[in-house]
Design a protein around this motif. Structure first.
Motif, short mmCIF file in Angstrom:
data_model
loop_
_atom_site.label_atom_id
_atom_site.label_comp_id
_atom_site.label_asym_id
_atom_site.label_seq_id
_atom_site.Cartn_x
_atom_site.Cartn_y
_atom_site.Cartn_z
N GLN A 240 -7.82 -2.96 19.67
CA GLN A 240 -7.83 -1.49 20.04
C GLN A 240 -7.19 -0.58 18.79
N GLN A 241 -6.36 -1.19 18.07
CA GLN A 241 -5.68 -0.42 17.32
C GLN A 241 -5.94 -0.84 16.01
N SER A 242 -6.70 -1.74 15.52
CA SER A 242 -6.98 -2.35 14.17
C SER A 242 -7.25 -1.34 13.31
N VAL A 243 -8.35 -0.48 13.62
CA VAL A 243 -8.99 0.37 12.77
C VAL A 243 -8.16 1.48 12.39
N GLU A 244 -7.23 2.03 13.35
CA GLU A 244 -6.40 3.03 13.09
C GLU A 244 -5.22 2.37 12.09
N TYR A 245 -4.75 1.42 12.54
CA TYR A 245 -3.75 0.56 11.65
C TYR A 245 -3.78 0.39 10.32
N GLU A 246 -5.23 -0.13 10.07
CA GLU A 246 -5.72 -0.37 8.63
C GLU A 246 -5.73 0.83 7.76
N ARG A 247 -6.65 1.83 8.67
CA ARG A 247 -6.44 3.15 7.82
C ARG A 247 -5.10 3.75 7.35
N LYS A 248 -4.26 3.64 8.28
CA LYS A 248 -2.89 4.08 7.93
C LYS A 248 -2.49 3.31 6.81
N GLN A 249 -2.47 2.10 6.76
CA GLN A 249 -1.94 1.12 5.68
C GLN A 249 -2.31 1.37 4.52
N PHE A 250 -3.81 1.77 4.50
CA PHE A 250 -4.51 2.10 3.07
C PHE A 250 -4.12 3.46 2.61
N GLN A 251 -3.94 4.42 3.61
CA GLN A 251 -3.63 5.68 3.09
C GLN A 251 -2.23 5.57 2.72
N GLU A 252 -1.14 4.85 3.01
CA GLU A 252 0.10 4.67 2.50
C GLU A 252 0.14 4.00 1.34
N PHE A 253 -0.86 2.99 1.13
CA PHE A 253 -0.83 2.49 -0.26
C PHE A 253 -1.44 3.31 -1.29
N LEU A 254 -2.12 4.35 -0.81
CA LEU A 254 -2.76 5.29 -1.72
C LEU A 254 -1.82 6.33 -2.21
N GLU A 255 -0.89 6.67 -1.18
CA GLU A 255 0.04 7.78 -1.62
C GLU A 255 1.25 7.20 -2.45
N LYS A 256 1.44 5.87 -2.39
CA LYS A 256 2.27 5.16 -3.02
C LYS A 256 1.93 5.03 -4.59
N GLN A 257 0.76 4.80 -4.53
CA GLN A 257 -0.08 4.18 -5.76
C GLN A 257 -1.39 4.73 -5.75
N PRO A 258 -1.61 5.82 -6.64
CA PRO A 258 -2.88 6.59 -6.35
C PRO A 258 -4.13 5.89 -6.95
N ASN A 259 -3.68 4.81 -7.79
CA ASN A 259 -4.98 3.99 -8.33
C ASN A 259 -5.22 2.81 -7.67
N SER A 260 -4.65 2.58 -6.59
CA SER A 260 -4.93 1.31 -5.83
C SER A 260 -5.98 1.19 -5.31
N LEU A 261 -7.04 2.12 -5.28
CA LEU A 261 -8.30 1.87 -4.54
C LEU A 261 -9.34 2.38 -5.79
N ASP A 262 -9.01 2.04 -7.06
CA ASP A 262 -10.20 2.37 -7.81
C ASP A 262 -11.14 1.41 -7.91
N PHE A 263 -11.28 0.07 -7.58
CA PHE A 263 -12.32 -0.58 -7.79
C PHE A 263 -13.13 -0.26 -6.29
N VAL A 264 -12.72 0.37 -4.99
CA VAL A 264 -13.41 0.83 -4.08
C VAL A 264 -14.13 2.02 -4.63
#
Length: 431
Positions: A240-264
């Motif tokens: 029930q919570q996996s989508v929001e949880y992973e979205r939140k985690q990726f958002q936190e990674f992106l805020e800490k390291q702006p180039n963490s999703l360059d390959f995406v």
């Protein structure tokens, strides 16, 4: 995933609207389309069809941030695997027999149990190590209890009271066998039904050191059972919570390291470019010279996402980094790619065979199934470097001389495989 696509397209078009706005996504895609048409109409060569977003400048991170990020990734990967894989289970670690780690572990464990045996053999016996083991067993048993197990918690705490046990040891009144009997009984109460046999075997061990060693071995299995029980219990909540949880985690990674999703970003950009190029080529003949009207092809974000996933089925895993948001499913996409290649070969074999073989063979009821079975066997481990078409046909050449001579009217193509299969010795035939 569509939010990542929104962010990529909006950055490219220079838009600042919310990623949740569908209208903002359409405007961004339209801006990309206009830029593409301008490059094509001008006729000037361009190294890139659409301007790609520049990578964010590198930022130094502390060790604490790195460890925190690694922990977050580990937790997210575990939660993702629990949700995706319904058969996910934690299994005990089994080291290879000839590995250095196993040899070191066996030597250390043997030294520990030898020291315990020596202490218990002294006159009077020394119970320091034995009492520490009882303390560890006590903590393990308490960890198996649920909040409602109040009576069992009190019972374990009273019987395995380390202070009382130390006083009994100092006064020579300690009965290790009695403690071991209580521990075994409690293990039988708390263990899963699958462990009942292992717990019963503990009652047959009379020597203290082997008994303690066996108790810890069974406790390790009970820990795995408890972990798997916890996984099965939290799976519905994680789903029930996996989508929001992973979205939140990726958002936190992106805020800490702006180039963490360059390959995406690059992956989705390539899919967008390919689709826009195809749509524009298809739109030119339909426009019939009215290409300058300004009504260019528009992309559906869902179509871009679907096409991007299709590109993963032809991904060059050896030379290209995998997109970050699907990295946790890297092995699954590799398996899908292998299955796709095998299905492609299988379909080609069936098509060629049915178009070339004689009707008397293709009309057989079990012809297609037997041919598919043979081809699947030949394609086993086809992704390994040691396997390929050459070794397969060399094996067939070694098999053919042992069979009866070929008929005068040879079956063309891969129909020969079926002929060999029917006439090979029974030990070589597939069941």
């Amino acid at each position: 995933m569509s939010e990542n696509l929104d962010k990529s397209n909006i950055n490219e078009a220079g838009k600042s609207k919310s990623s949740d706005s569908e209208q903002g996504l359409e405007d961004a895609v339209e801006g990309c389309d206009e830029a593409l048409q301008k490059n094509i109409k001008s006729g000037s060569p361009s190294t890139q069809r659409v301007q790609r977003p520049h990578s964010s400048p590198p930022r130094f991170v502390t060790v604490e941030e790195l460890l925190e990020t690694a922990k977050g990734v580990t937790n997210m990967a575990l939660a993702h695997e629990i949700v995706i894989n319904g058969d996910f289970q934690i299994k005990p670690v089994e080291l290879p027999e000839d590995s250095l780690e196993k040899r070191v572990k066996d030597i250390v464990h043997k030294a520990f149990w030898d020291c315990l045996s020596v202490q218990l053999s002294e006159v009077p016996p020394t119970y320091d190590r034995a009492i520490k083991l009882v303390g560890e067993i006590k903590e393990t048993l308490l960890s198996f209890l649920l909040p409602g197990h109040t009576r069992l918690r009190i019972q374990i705490t009273e019987v395995l009271d380390l202070d009382l046990i130390k006083q009994e040891a100092e006064n020579g009144a300690l009965d290790i066998s009695k403690l071991a009997e209580f521990i075994i009984g409690m293990m039988g109460t708390l263990c899963a039904p699958v462990r009942d046999e292992e717990v019963k075997k503990l009652k047959d061990i009379k020597e203290i050191v082997p008994l303690f060693r066996a108790i810890f071995s069974v406790l390790d299995l009970m820990k795995v059972d408890m972990a798997n029980f916890a996984v099965s219990s939290i799976r519905p909540h994680l789903m029930q919570q996996s989508v929001e949880y992973e979205r939140k985690q990726f958002q936190e990674f992106l805020e800490k390291q702006p180039n963490s999703l360059d390959f995406v970003t690059q992956w989705l950009q390539e899919a967008t470019d390919d689709l826009m190029s195809q749509k524009y080529k298809n739109a030119l003949p339909a426009a019939g010279g009215a290409a300058g009207s300004g009504d260019g092809p528009r992309l559906d974000p869902v179509a871009v996402q679907n096409y991007a996933y299709l590109k993963l089925l032809k991904w060059d895993h050896l030379h290209r980094p995998f997109p970050e948001t699907v990295l946790m499913d890297h092995s699954r996409f590799q398996e899908f790619q292998l299955q796709l290649e095998q299905l492609t070969v299988l379909g080609a074999v069936l098509l060629v065979t049915f178009s070339m073989a004689a009707p008397g063979i293709t009309s057989r009821a079990d012809f297609a199934e037997k041919l598919k079975m043979i081809v699947k066997i030949l394609l086993t481990d086809m992704h390994l470097p040691s396997r390929g078409v050459g070794p397969v046909w060399r094996s067939l050449r070694r098999l053919a001389p042992a069979c009866p001579p070929w008929p005068q009217r040879r079956v063309p193509g891969l129909g020969r495989l079926l002929w060999i299969q029917d006439r090979a010795p029974s030990a070589w035939r597939t069941p």
